[in-house]
Design a protein around this motif. Structure first.
Motif, PDB file in Angstrom:
ATOM      1  N   ILE A   1       0.747  -1.457   0.280  1.00 22.95           N
ATOM      2  CA  ILE A   1       0.065  -0.015  -0.089  1.00 22.95           C
ATOM      3  C   ILE A   1       1.276   0.986  -0.052  1.00 22.95           C
ATOM      4  O   ILE A   1       0.422   2.717  -0.746  1.00 22.95           O
ATOM      5  CB  ILE A   1      -1.075   0.109   0.930  1.00 22.95           C
ATOM      6  N   ILE A   2       1.810   0.693   0.982  1.00 24.43           N
ATOM      7  CA  ILE A   2       2.810   2.238   0.990  1.00 24.43           C
ATOM      8  C   ILE A   2       3.909   2.416  -0.154  1.00 24.43           C
ATOM      9  O   ILE A   2       3.559   4.068  -1.222  1.00 24.43           O
ATOM     10  CB  ILE A   2       3.610   2.411   2.174  1.00 24.43           C
ATOM     11  N   THR A   3       4.113   1.798  -1.299  1.00 27.90           N
ATOM     12  CA  THR A   3       4.450   1.753  -1.857  1.00 27.90           C
ATOM     13  C   THR A   3       3.853   2.106  -3.140  1.00 27.90           C
ATOM     14  O   THR A   3       4.446   3.246  -3.663  1.00 27.90           O
ATOM     15  CB  THR A   3       5.057   0.248  -2.423  1.00 27.90           C
ATOM     16  N   ASP A   4       2.699   1.978  -3.668  1.00 23.00           N
ATOM     17  CA  ASP A   4       1.900   1.954  -4.111  1.00 23.00           C
ATOM     18  C   ASP A   4       1.772   3.850  -4.361  1.00 23.00           C
ATOM     19  O   ASP A   4       0.998   4.710  -5.151  1.00 23.00           O
ATOM     20  CB  ASP A   4       0.118   1.525  -3.900  1.00 23.00           C
ATOM     21  N   LEU A   5       0.975   4.298  -3.012  1.00 23.20           N
ATOM     22  CA  LEU A   5       1.438   5.988  -2.256  1.00 23.20           C
ATOM     23  C   LEU A   5       2.634   6.363  -3.082  1.00 23.20           C
ATOM     24  O   LEU A   5       1.638   7.847  -3.183  1.00 23.20           O
ATOM     25  CB  LEU A   5       1.020   6.115  -1.038  1.00 23.20           C
ATOM     26  N   TYR A   6       3.543   5.430  -2.487  1.00 21.43           N
ATOM     27  CA  TYR A   6       5.017   6.099  -3.284  1.00 21.43           C
ATOM     28  C   TYR A   6       5.058   7.079  -5.405  1.00 21.43           C
ATOM     29  O   TYR A   6       6.119   7.504  -4.995  1.00 21.43           O
ATOM     30  CB  TYR A   6       6.112   5.895  -2.909  1.00 21.43           C
ATOM     31  N   VAL A   7       4.202   5.806  -4.984  1.00 23.18           N
ATOM     32  CA  VAL A   7       4.645   5.953  -7.648  1.00 23.18           C
ATOM     33  C   VAL A   7       3.070   6.567  -7.546  1.00 23.18           C
ATOM     34  O   VAL A   7       3.668   6.941  -8.287  1.00 23.18           O
ATOM     35  CB  VAL A   7       3.370   4.725  -7.299  1.00 23.18           C
ATOM     36  N   ARG A   8       2.092   7.164  -6.303  1.00 24.39           N
ATOM     37  CA  ARG A   8       1.005   7.458  -6.883  1.00 24.39           C
ATOM     38  C   ARG A   8       1.402   9.284  -6.911  1.00 24.39           C
ATOM     39  O   ARG A   8       1.666   9.883  -7.712  1.00 24.39           O
ATOM     40  CB  ARG A   8      -0.134   7.319  -6.317  1.00 24.39           C
TER      41      ARG A   8
ATOM     42  N   ASN B   1       4.467  10.103  -6.341  1.00 23.50           N
ATOM     43  CA  ASN B   1       5.803  10.075  -7.138  1.00 23.50           C
ATOM     44  C   ASN B   1       6.885  10.721  -5.693  1.00 23.50           C
ATOM     45  O   ASN B   1       7.505  11.617  -6.140  1.00 23.50           O
ATOM     46  CB  ASN B   1       5.989  11.529  -8.519  1.00 23.50           C
ATOM     47  N   CYS B   2       6.763  10.880  -5.283  1.00 22.20           N
ATOM     48  CA  CYS B   2       7.977  10.471  -3.816  1.00 22.20           C
ATOM     49  C   CYS B   2       8.378   9.213  -2.584  1.00 22.20           C
ATOM     50  O   CYS B   2       8.373   9.550  -1.949  1.00 22.20           O
ATOM     51  CB  CYS B   2       7.034  11.825  -2.332  1.00 22.20           C
ATOM     52  N   HIS B   3       9.183   8.477  -3.858  1.00 23.33           N
ATOM     53  CA  HIS B   3       9.743   7.489  -2.817  1.00 23.33           C
ATOM     54  C   HIS B   3      10.584   8.432  -1.949  1.00 23.33           C
ATOM     55  O   HIS B   3      11.526   8.803  -2.875  1.00 23.33           O
ATOM     56  CB  HIS B   3      10.644   6.342  -4.073  1.00 23.33           C
ATOM     57  N   PRO B   4      10.873   7.526  -1.237  1.00 24.98           N
ATOM     58  CA  PRO B   4      12.006   8.123  -0.631  1.00 24.98           C
ATOM     59  C   PRO B   4      13.291   8.200  -0.705  1.00 24.98           C
ATOM     60  O   PRO B   4      14.713   8.996  -0.711  1.00 24.98           O
ATOM     61  CB  PRO B   4      12.245   7.346   1.241  1.00 24.98           C
ATOM     62  N   PHE B   5      14.075   7.401  -1.712  1.00 19.37           N
ATOM     63  CA  PHE B   5      15.352   7.330  -2.229  1.00 19.37           C
ATOM     64  C   PHE B   5      15.301   8.327  -3.201  1.00 19.37           C
ATOM     65  O   PHE B   5      17.085   9.145  -3.397  1.00 19.37           O
ATOM     66  CB  PHE B   5      15.017   6.274  -3.345  1.00 19.37           C
ATOM     67  N   LYS B   6      14.931   8.704  -3.392  1.00 17.94           N
ATOM     68  CA  LYS B   6      14.830  10.266  -4.433  1.00 17.94           C
ATOM     69  C   LYS B   6      15.585  10.994  -3.275  1.00 17.94           C
ATOM     70  O   LYS B   6      16.165  12.034  -4.628  1.00 17.94           O
ATOM     71  CB  LYS B   6      13.577  11.105  -4.549  1.00 17.94           C
ATOM     72  N   ALA B   7      15.041  11.375  -1.944  1.00 16.84           N
ATOM     73  CA  ALA B   7      16.299  12.452  -1.543  1.00 16.84           C
ATOM     74  C   ALA B   7      17.158  12.417  -1.825  1.00 16.84           C
ATOM     75  O   ALA B   7      17.962  13.356  -0.914  1.00 16.84           O
ATOM     76  CB  ALA B   7      15.007  12.672   0.091  1.00 16.84           C
ATOM     77  N   THR B   8      17.967  11.346  -1.425  1.00 12.12           N
ATOM     78  CA  THR B   8      19.172  10.355  -1.343  1.00 12.12           C
ATOM     79  C   THR B   8      20.247  10.969  -2.352  1.00 12.12           C
ATOM     80  O   THR B   8      21.935  10.652  -2.379  1.00 12.12           O
ATOM     81  CB  THR B   8      19.937   9.028  -0.164  1.00 12.12           C
ATOM     82  N   LEU B   9      19.303  10.777  -3.517  1.00 16.64           N
ATOM     83  CA  LEU B   9      20.288  11.087  -4.570  1.00 16.64           C
ATOM     84  C   LEU B   9      20.906  11.901  -4.945  1.00 16.64           C
ATOM     85  O   LEU B   9      22.205  12.200  -5.142  1.00 16.64           O
ATOM     86  CB  LEU B   9      19.404  11.284  -5.868  1.00 16.64           C
ATOM     87  N   VAL B  10      20.151  13.522  -4.252  1.00 14.57           N
ATOM     88  CA  VAL B  10      21.526  14.106  -4.397  1.00 14.57           C
ATOM     89  C   VAL B  10      22.983  13.588  -3.351  1.00 14.57           C
ATOM     90  O   VAL B  10      23.748  15.178  -4.165  1.00 14.57           O
ATOM     91  CB  VAL B  10      20.430  15.798  -3.933  1.00 14.57           C
TER      92      VAL B  10
END
Length: 204
Positions: free
Chosen positions: A44-51, A53-62
């Motif tokens: 459910i949480i993964t579906d919400l991240y996809v919906r 577009n805010c997966h926590p991993f994106k915050a670490t990319l920078v």
């Protein structure tokens, strides 16, 4: 991510009830019911991240780009300052400073650059810490760790060429400016950044 938390909490409560009912129907043990609850909650949480577009991993990319870049530029500045004796680049660095740090190849004997760097990094850490409403044990540890690192950076910056200390200070200043700008309600509205519970109308 922060704005998703109320929705995740509501869906988790509903899922817990559904798993409980289903578990009684099928005779699941508490361990099996917990397994199904965690498995479905992750989905459910993964579906919400996809919906959203805010997966926590994106915050670490920078960070994964910024840290190697910071290290490479620091090493390049050190090599330009003390790498090759009597080179034209080193001569330019030795006469290319300003104010009290006229020689970029030597450490700042006044300690103004190192102390300013330490204070600026501490300020960034405190800004991050003040944004957290509920702090976990790990977040407390991370905050204290970065406070110690900020203080350790002062004597380190006092032993490296002024060119490196100046770059570190400039980098921290840009980071601090970003943090302060992103706390501005006007700027956040202009960029259509959604409001969170942690936001304040008077952040400064």
């Amino acid at each position: 991510l922060e704005n998703l938390q109320p929705e995740i909490k509501k869906l988790a409560e509903r899922l817990r009830y559904e798993v409980s009912v289903r578990g009684k129907q099928l005779g699941w043990s508490e361990k099996v019911a917990r397994f199904h609850f965690k498995k479905n909650l992750r989905r459910i949480i993964t579906d919400l991240y996809v919906r959203d577009n805010c997966h926590p991993f994106k915050a670490t990319l920078v960070v994964w780009v910024q840290i190697p870049l910071w290290v490479c530029v620091s090493l390049a500045l050190r090599n330009c300052s003390i790498g090759t004796t009597d080179s034209k680049v080193q001569q330019q660095f030795s006469a290319g400073g300003a104010l009290w740090f006229t020689d970029l190849t030597t450490p700042d004997s006044t300690w103004i650059l190192p102390v300013s760097l330490g204070l600026m990094n501490l300020l960034i850490v405190e800004i991050f810490a003040s944004q957290k409403m509920k702090v976990s044990r790990f977040q407390k540890f991370a905050t204290n760790f970065f406070r110690v690192v900020s203080i350790i950076m002062i004597p380190v910056a006092a032993t490296v060429p002024s060119s490196m200390a100046l770059y570190w200070l400039s980098s921290s200043f840009v980071g601090l400016s970003h943090n302060l700008l992103l706390r501005s309600p006007t700027f956040r509205r202009l960029c259509c950044i959604p409001r969170t519970k942690a936001d304040s109308d008077t952040p400064y």
